[in-house]
Design a protein around this motif. Structure first.
Motif, PDB file in Angstrom:
ATOM      1  N   ASN A 189       5.232 -22.814   4.242  1.00 43.16           N
ATOM      2  CA  ASN A 189       5.645 -24.060   3.601  1.00 43.16           C
ATOM      3  C   ASN A 189       6.675 -23.832   2.496  1.00 43.16           C
ATOM      4  O   ASN A 189       6.851 -22.736   1.993  1.00 43.16           O
ATOM      5  CB  ASN A 189       4.429 -24.808   3.046  1.00 43.16           C
ATOM      6  CG  ASN A 189       3.631 -25.493   4.140  1.00 43.16           C
ATOM      7  OD1 ASN A 189       4.140 -25.729   5.232  1.00 43.16           O
ATOM      8  ND2 ASN A 189       2.379 -25.802   3.853  1.00 43.16           N
ATOM      9  N   CYS A 190       7.353 -24.922   2.114  1.00 39.33           N
ATOM     10  CA  CYS A 190       8.432 -24.862   1.127  1.00 39.33           C
ATOM     11  C   CYS A 190       7.918 -24.367  -0.226  1.00 39.33           C
ATOM     12  O   CYS A 190       6.850 -24.760  -0.688  1.00 39.33           O
ATOM     13  CB  CYS A 190       9.052 -26.256   0.981  1.00 39.33           C
ATOM     14  SG  CYS A 190      10.380 -26.336  -0.236  1.00 39.33           S
ATOM     15  N   LEU A 191       8.723 -23.526  -0.879  1.00 38.57           N
ATOM     16  CA  LEU A 191       8.350 -22.925  -2.154  1.00 38.57           C
ATOM     17  C   LEU A 191       8.910 -23.674  -3.358  1.00 38.57           C
ATOM     18  O   LEU A 191       8.829 -23.179  -4.488  1.00 38.57           O
ATOM     19  CB  LEU A 191       8.834 -21.471  -2.191  1.00 38.57           C
ATOM     20  CG  LEU A 191       8.104 -20.516  -1.239  1.00 38.57           C
ATOM     21  CD1 LEU A 191       8.937 -19.261  -1.000  1.00 38.57           C
ATOM     22  CD2 LEU A 191       6.752 -20.144  -1.813  1.00 38.57           C
ATOM     23  N   LEU A 192       9.480 -24.847  -3.141  1.00 38.40           N
ATOM     24  CA  LEU A 192      10.122 -25.585  -4.229  1.00 38.40           C
ATOM     25  C   LEU A 192       9.188 -25.795  -5.411  1.00 38.40           C
ATOM     26  O   LEU A 192       9.558 -25.584  -6.569  1.00 38.40           O
ATOM     27  CB  LEU A 192      10.626 -26.936  -3.717  1.00 38.40           C
ATOM     28  CG  LEU A 192      11.290 -27.834  -4.761  1.00 38.40           C
ATOM     29  CD1 LEU A 192      12.577 -27.193  -5.277  1.00 38.40           C
ATOM     30  CD2 LEU A 192      11.604 -29.205  -4.182  1.00 38.40           C
ATOM     31  N   LYS A 193       7.952 -26.191  -5.139  1.00 40.90           N
ATOM     32  CA  LYS A 193       7.014 -26.496  -6.211  1.00 40.90           C
ATOM     33  C   LYS A 193       6.364 -25.249  -6.796  1.00 40.90           C
ATOM     34  O   LYS A 193       5.524 -25.345  -7.697  1.00 40.90           O
ATOM     35  CB  LYS A 193       5.970 -27.498  -5.717  1.00 40.90           C
ATOM     36  CG  LYS A 193       6.597 -28.851  -5.401  1.00 40.90           C
ATOM     37  CD  LYS A 193       5.599 -29.864  -4.911  1.00 40.90           C
ATOM     38  CE  LYS A 193       6.299 -31.179  -4.571  1.00 40.90           C
ATOM     39  NZ  LYS A 193       5.357 -32.202  -4.065  1.00 40.90           N
ATOM     40  N   LYS A 194       6.768 -24.092  -6.295  1.00 39.73           N
ATOM     41  CA  LYS A 194       6.398 -22.824  -6.916  1.00 39.73           C
ATOM     42  C   LYS A 194       7.536 -22.275  -7.762  1.00 39.73           C
ATOM     43  O   LYS A 194       7.487 -21.124  -8.201  1.00 39.73           O
ATOM     44  CB  LYS A 194       5.992 -21.809  -5.848  1.00 39.73           C
ATOM     45  CG  LYS A 194       4.667 -22.112  -5.173  1.00 39.73           C
ATOM     46  CD  LYS A 194       3.517 -22.063  -6.169  1.00 39.73           C
ATOM     47  CE  LYS A 194       2.178 -22.270  -5.484  1.00 39.73           C
ATOM     48  NZ  LYS A 194       1.046 -22.273  -6.460  1.00 39.73           N
ATOM     49  N   GLY A 195       8.556 -23.109  -7.968  1.00 39.72           N
ATOM     50  CA  GLY A 195       9.637 -22.712  -8.860  1.00 39.72           C
ATOM     51  C   GLY A 195      10.865 -22.149  -8.181  1.00 39.72           C
ATOM     52  O   GLY A 195      11.722 -21.563  -8.841  1.00 39.72           O
TER      53      GLY A 195
ATOM     54  N   PHE B 234      14.791 -11.680   3.482  1.00 34.85           N
ATOM     55  CA  PHE B 234      15.281 -12.016   2.149  1.00 34.85           C
ATOM     56  C   PHE B 234      14.111 -12.628   1.384  1.00 34.85           C
ATOM     57  O   PHE B 234      13.017 -12.799   1.933  1.00 34.85           O
ATOM     58  CB  PHE B 234      16.515 -12.932   2.205  1.00 34.85           C
ATOM     59  CG  PHE B 234      16.241 -14.404   2.382  1.00 34.85           C
ATOM     60  CD1 PHE B 234      16.432 -15.290   1.336  1.00 34.85           C
ATOM     61  CD2 PHE B 234      15.823 -14.904   3.608  1.00 34.85           C
ATOM     62  CE1 PHE B 234      16.212 -16.654   1.499  1.00 34.85           C
ATOM     63  CE2 PHE B 234      15.599 -16.258   3.783  1.00 34.85           C
ATOM     64  CZ  PHE B 234      15.796 -17.140   2.719  1.00 34.85           C
ATOM     65  N   CYS B 235      14.292 -12.911   0.113  1.00 38.08           N
ATOM     66  CA  CYS B 235      13.172 -13.229  -0.772  1.00 38.08           C
ATOM     67  C   CYS B 235      12.223 -14.283  -0.208  1.00 38.08           C
ATOM     68  O   CYS B 235      11.001 -14.091  -0.183  1.00 38.08           O
ATOM     69  CB  CYS B 235      13.702 -13.678  -2.141  1.00 38.08           C
ATOM     70  SG  CYS B 235      14.668 -12.414  -2.992  1.00 38.08           S
ATOM     71  N   ILE B 236      12.779 -15.422   0.229  1.00 40.75           N
ATOM     72  CA  ILE B 236      11.918 -16.534   0.656  1.00 40.75           C
ATOM     73  C   ILE B 236      11.150 -16.183   1.930  1.00 40.75           C
ATOM     74  O   ILE B 236       9.987 -16.559   2.083  1.00 40.75           O
ATOM     75  CB  ILE B 236      12.753 -17.819   0.836  1.00 40.75           C
ATOM     76  CG1 ILE B 236      13.312 -18.255  -0.529  1.00 40.75           C
ATOM     77  CG2 ILE B 236      11.929 -18.939   1.457  1.00 40.75           C
ATOM     78  CD1 ILE B 236      14.285 -19.411  -0.479  1.00 40.75           C
ATOM     79  N   LYS B 237      11.777 -15.441   2.828  1.00 36.74           N
ATOM     80  CA  LYS B 237      11.060 -15.004   4.026  1.00 36.74           C
ATOM     81  C   LYS B 237       9.898 -14.080   3.668  1.00 36.74           C
ATOM     82  O   LYS B 237       8.932 -13.956   4.414  1.00 36.74           O
ATOM     83  CB  LYS B 237      12.004 -14.286   4.990  1.00 36.74           C
ATOM     84  CG  LYS B 237      12.874 -15.212   5.818  1.00 36.74           C
ATOM     85  CD  LYS B 237      13.658 -14.419   6.856  1.00 36.74           C
ATOM     86  CE  LYS B 237      14.537 -15.335   7.695  1.00 36.74           C
ATOM     87  NZ  LYS B 237      15.317 -14.548   8.696  1.00 36.74           N
ATOM     88  N   SER B 238       9.999 -13.432   2.511  1.00 38.00           N
ATOM     89  CA  SER B 238       8.919 -12.567   2.031  1.00 38.00           C
ATOM     90  C   SER B 238       7.879 -13.348   1.235  1.00 38.00           C
ATOM     91  O   SER B 238       7.026 -12.767   0.574  1.00 38.00           O
ATOM     92  CB  SER B 238       9.501 -11.451   1.153  1.00 38.00           C
ATOM     93  OG  SER B 238      10.351 -10.612   1.900  1.00 38.00           O
TER      94      SER B 238
ATOM     95  N   ASN C  94      15.012 -21.050   5.923  1.00 41.93           N
ATOM     96  CA  ASN C  94      14.158 -21.129   7.116  1.00 41.93           C
ATOM     97  C   ASN C  94      12.951 -22.045   6.893  1.00 41.93           C
ATOM     98  O   ASN C  94      12.236 -22.379   7.836  1.00 41.93           O
ATOM     99  CB  ASN C  94      13.666 -19.728   7.494  1.00 41.93           C
ATOM    100  CG  ASN C  94      12.916 -19.038   6.361  1.00 41.93           C
ATOM    101  OD1 ASN C  94      13.476 -18.804   5.293  1.00 41.93           O
ATOM    102  ND2 ASN C  94      11.648 -18.711   6.588  1.00 41.93           N
ATOM    103  N   ARG C  95      12.720 -22.488   5.654  1.00 42.48           N
ATOM    104  CA  ARG C  95      11.609 -23.395   5.362  1.00 42.48           C
ATOM    105  C   ARG C  95      12.085 -24.825   5.102  1.00 42.48           C
ATOM    106  O   ARG C  95      11.300 -25.659   4.636  1.00 42.48           O
ATOM    107  CB  ARG C  95      10.818 -22.886   4.155  1.00 42.48           C
ATOM    108  CG  ARG C  95      10.270 -21.479   4.356  1.00 42.48           C
ATOM    109  CD  ARG C  95       9.306 -21.095   3.273  1.00 42.48           C
ATOM    110  NE  ARG C  95       8.872 -19.709   3.451  1.00 42.48           N
ATOM    111  CZ  ARG C  95       7.752 -19.199   2.959  1.00 42.48           C
ATOM    112  NH1 ARG C  95       6.933 -19.971   2.255  1.00 42.48           N
ATOM    113  NH2 ARG C  95       7.433 -17.939   3.138  1.00 42.48           N
ATOM    114  N   PHE C  96      13.340 -25.081   5.378  1.00 43.91           N
ATOM    115  CA  PHE C  96      13.882 -26.417   5.095  1.00 43.91           C
ATOM    116  C   PHE C  96      13.132 -27.503   5.853  1.00 43.91           C
ATOM    117  O   PHE C  96      12.920 -28.600   5.328  1.00 43.91           O
ATOM    118  CB  PHE C  96      15.371 -26.465   5.452  1.00 43.91           C
ATOM    119  CG  PHE C  96      16.052 -27.736   5.025  1.00 43.91           C
ATOM    120  CD1 PHE C  96      16.611 -27.845   3.758  1.00 43.91           C
ATOM    121  CD2 PHE C  96      16.135 -28.839   5.872  1.00 43.91           C
ATOM    122  CE1 PHE C  96      17.235 -29.012   3.345  1.00 43.91           C
ATOM    123  CE2 PHE C  96      16.751 -30.008   5.473  1.00 43.91           C
ATOM    124  CZ  PHE C  96      17.304 -30.093   4.196  1.00 43.91           C
TER     125      PHE C  96
END
Length: 321
Positions: A245-251, A272-276, A225-227
């Motif tokens: 915002n995208c969590l890519l740079k948070k690992g 799910f995890c990313i939505k949280s 959902n953050r794509f």
């Protein structure tokens, strides 16, 4: 009681609903008939395990667990659910194994280095499990521990834990099998896969890792959902201030983790995890829980391209060294 004509109509409606065509109506009809005539026998065995996968299955989403065990399968034994215990439980399990023709759903890993780390009925699991896998018609590795080794087989583990699939290779046992990874496994993934086998007598279409394509064919990143925020180079920097915002740079491991979590969600299609606002840890990944930190180090991420970042994700251990 439905007539044959009514059941055919319902099958056609289900085919349209699920596939946008009536082409699969006959297959759905045959599946219902198969389930009605004889429910497939299923046994559950647990190894080195926290029991989280069974607990997850019991608290299913739209797929109701009680309906699953009452109408889809014939549950023979389960270490957490069977009324029988001790010798009575073992006797029922051994009787089912002796008769054969069942689906074996196995949770956890198998300690090969210290066999007595996990015993069933006083017998080391690595010995006890052998006739169970040999007599099964189809084997389902439930959860990441059973599929890939998981936490019990993590680095510095002294028990020599291996996944059920590795065990099959060690014992030179060749049986049709499915991997259903997840820590814990999503109830829909497990019950949906077993239901498919029960209604068709075959395993579903699988990926190279022998995971069902229905659930594991694409990365979490591609359906996240953050794509859209990733596409705009909008990355989260402060968890307290930013929830979108995208969590890519948070690992986040979403780019290398294959499952339909963003589409299916968990806890009754709630989240799910990313939505949280938590990065994906990659719990269905074959290498999970990995040999280094839980999240990917994203040092100097602002100075590299997405493709380079993806390569860093894939070669995480090399980056650390």
């Amino acid at each position: 009681m439905l007539t044959r004509r009514q059941l055919l109509k319902h099958s056609a409606k289900l085919s349209m609903l699920l596939f946008g065509s009536k082409a699969f109506a006959a297959d759905i009809f045959d599946g219902f008939i198969r389930l009605k005539e004889e429910r497939v026998k299923v046994i559950f065995i647990q190894g080195q395990v926290c029991a989280g996968c069974s607990i997850s299955m019991m608290y299913g989403n739209e797929t109701n667990f009680l309906q699953f065990i009452r109408h889809i399968i014939s549950l023979q034994v389960h270490p957490m659910l069977s009324f029988e215990s001790s010798d009575d439980y073992l006797e029922m399990l051994e009787k089912t194994v002796k008769n054969g023709d069942y689906i074996l759903a196995f949770e956890g890993s198998i300690p090969m280095g210290i066999p007595n780390a996990c015993n069933i009925g006083g017998i080391p699991l690595k010995n006890f499990i052998k006739p169970a896998v040999e007599n099964a018609s189809i084997i389902v590795a439930s959860g990441t521990c059973s599929s890939h080794g998981g936490i019990p087989a993590a680095v510095n583990n002294e028990t020599g834990a291996v996944s059920l699939i590795e065990y099959l290779d060690m014992q030179n046992i060749h049986k049709p099998y499915l991997r259903i990874p997840g820590c814990p496994v999503h109830p829909d993934w497990l019950m949906g896969s077993i239901s498919y086998v029960a209604s068709t007598g075959e395993i579903p279409k699988v990926t190279e890792l022998k995971t069902p394509k229905t659930y594991y064919k694409d990365t979490i990143h591609n359906h996240c959902n953050r794509f859209q925020h990733f596409s705009q180079d909008l990355y989260l920097s402060d968890y307290a201030q930013d929830k979108t915002n995208c969590l890519l740079k948070k690992g986040c491991r979403g780019p290398v983790t294959y499952s339909d979590c963003p589409i299916r969600n968990w806890n009754g299609n709630t989240n799910f995890c990313i939505k949280s606002n938590a990065p994906c840890v990659g719990c269905v990944h074959p290498d999970w829980p990995f040999e280094s930190d839980m999240y990917i180090t994203a040092e100097k991420a602002e100075d590299i391209t997405w493709w380079e970042m993806q390569e860093k994700v894939r070669n995480r251990e090399k980056d650390k060294k």
